[in-house]
Design a protein around this motif. Structure first.
Motif, mmCIF file in Angstrom:
data_model
loop_
_atom_site.group_PDB
_atom_site.id
_atom_site.type_symbol
_atom_site.label_atom_id
_atom_site.label_comp_id
_atom_site.label_asym_id
_atom_site.label_seq_id
_atom_site.Cartn_x
_atom_site.Cartn_y
_atom_site.Cartn_z
ATOM 1 N N UNK A 131 0.807 -1.218 0.000
ATOM 2 C CA UNK A 131 0.000 0.000 0.000
ATOM 3 C C UNK A 131 0.841 1.270 0.000
ATOM 4 N N UNK A 132 2.164 1.127 -0.012
ATOM 5 C CA UNK A 132 3.024 2.296 -0.034
ATOM 6 C C UNK A 132 3.061 3.061 1.267
ATOM 7 N N UNK A 133 2.687 2.397 2.372
ATOM 8 C CA UNK A 133 2.724 3.038 3.683
ATOM 9 C C UNK A 133 4.090 2.907 4.331
ATOM 10 N N UNK A 134 4.892 1.980 3.842
ATOM 11 C CA UNK A 134 6.280 1.825 4.278
ATOM 12 C C UNK A 134 7.140 1.596 3.039
ATOM 13 N N UNK A 178 14.549 -3.557 0.390
ATOM 14 C CA UNK A 178 14.972 -3.928 -0.964
ATOM 15 C C UNK A 178 13.738 -4.399 -1.718
ATOM 16 N N UNK A 179 13.850 -4.424 -3.050
ATOM 17 C CA UNK A 179 12.732 -4.864 -3.866
ATOM 18 C C UNK A 179 11.861 -3.710 -4.319
ATOM 19 N N UNK A 180 10.868 -4.032 -5.136
ATOM 20 C CA UNK A 180 10.002 -3.008 -5.725
ATOM 21 C C UNK A 180 8.538 -3.409 -5.655
ATOM 22 N N UNK A 226 6.561 4.503 -4.681
ATOM 23 C CA UNK A 226 7.729 4.966 -3.941
ATOM 24 C C UNK A 226 7.261 5.539 -2.617
ATOM 25 N N UNK A 227 7.272 4.700 -1.550
ATOM 26 C CA UNK A 227 6.759 5.149 -0.262
ATOM 27 C C UNK A 227 7.600 6.252 0.345
ATOM 28 N N UNK A 238 3.516 10.609 -4.645
ATOM 29 C CA UNK A 238 2.662 9.491 -4.242
ATOM 30 C C UNK A 238 1.187 9.748 -4.482
ATOM 31 N N UNK A 239 0.825 10.977 -4.860
ATOM 32 C CA UNK A 239 -0.601 11.315 -4.928
ATOM 33 C C UNK A 239 -1.347 10.447 -5.930
ATOM 34 N N UNK A 240 -0.724 10.136 -7.067
ATOM 35 C CA UNK A 240 -1.416 9.310 -8.056
ATOM 36 C C UNK A 240 -1.799 7.957 -7.467
ATOM 37 N N UNK A 241 -0.906 7.399 -6.624
ATOM 38 C CA UNK A 241 -1.193 6.091 -6.042
ATOM 39 C C UNK A 241 -2.238 6.203 -4.941
ATOM 40 N N UNK A 242 -2.219 7.315 -4.184
ATOM 41 C CA UNK A 242 -3.232 7.509 -3.153
ATOM 42 C C UNK A 242 -4.626 7.606 -3.766
#
Length: 259
Positions: free
Chosen positions: A61-64, A68-70, A79-80, A87-91
């Motif tokens: 969810x991009x909260x952390x 490593x990894x994507x 990109x948390x 990040x707005x587009x993902x929110x």
């Protein structure tokens, strides 16, 4: 189509120091996880306490930020650690329902303001009062709830408020981190029915963390079983009828029966 994809996802934490000259040990919460969530799928992530399932959903969810990894959504990187603007587009794409309906709602705010938070934060155009009223109607709460405070509602109603806040801006992906665990059995069954209805009517992709196998069997079509930070079994939810891994078998045997 793929809604979410994790590749080599890894998350470690530095624990407190053991002494003034000795660094704290490193704990691995998520260990090199690869996971794909198809558009429209309802994925349940299960595992024993401390297995890493809540950390995994926070990474997805991009909260952390991962160590490593994507994580990508529709092929775009999540990109948390980036700026709020990045990040707005993902929110816009996601809504999140947390475990505790008592702790996730600000007691000083009226329900209308709570539900409207994503609309303000994401700068959603249009009539916010109308959007809030529509979201409350979707979760079967009365229109006059907008002028009341969270303490005036039961635990189940508070979780409905949290769900309304999670869907008010029209996300495509709904994350739930143990959203039923603080509710009693009867209320839990009603919230499960609500989430089933919302997923169907809104066409949501759902990622649900739960320690309760019964909840996952009712809500999800795929399941990932975690142990010690890794996914040990993954496939259609029917695998819970004949689990192969010892961890999955233990979870199934311990599962309560939902009404």
């Amino acid at each position: 189509m793929t809604a979410l994809e994790a590749v080599g996802l890894h998350r470690t934490y530095r624990l407190p120091r053991r002494g003034p000259f000795e660094p704290g040990p490193v704990r691995t919460a998520v260990d090199c996880v690869d996971l794909t969530v198809a558009t429209g799928a309802r994925l349940g992530i299960v595992g024993e306490s401390g297995s890493g399932k809540s950390t995994l959903v926070r990474l997805l969810a991009g909260l952390e930020a991962p160590t490593a990894g994507t994580v990508t959504a529709d092929g775009r990187p999540v990109v948390a650690s980036g700026s709020a603007a990045r990040m707005r587009w993902f929110r816009h794409e996601i809504g999140v329902v947390f475990q505790d309906p008592y702790g996730s709602l600000d007691p000083r705010m009226r329900v209308g303001a709570i539900v409207a938070e994503p609309l303000r934060a994401l700068r959603i155009p249009g009539s916010h009062p109308s959007m809030v009223a529509s979201a409350l109607a979707r979760v079967d709460l009365p229109a006059d709830a907008v002028d009341r405070y969270p303490h005036e509602f039961s635990g189940g109603q508070r979780q409905r408020i949290a769900i309304a806040r999670a869907v008010v801006h029209g996300p495509r992906i709904l994350f739930g981190d143990e959203p039923m665990s603080a509710l009693d059995v009867v209320v839990r069954a009603r919230v499960i029915e609500l989430l089933e209805s919302l997923a169907s009517t809104l066409g949501l992709t759902m990622v649900l963390v739960s320690h309760d196998i019964g909840v996952v069997q009712r809500l999800c079509d795929t399941v990932a079983v975690m142990s010690a930070g890794r996914i040990v079994e993954h496939g259609p939810v029917s695998l819970l009828d004949a689990p192969q891994h010892p961890v999955t078998r233990a979870l199934v045997e311990a599962a309560p029966t939902l009404p």
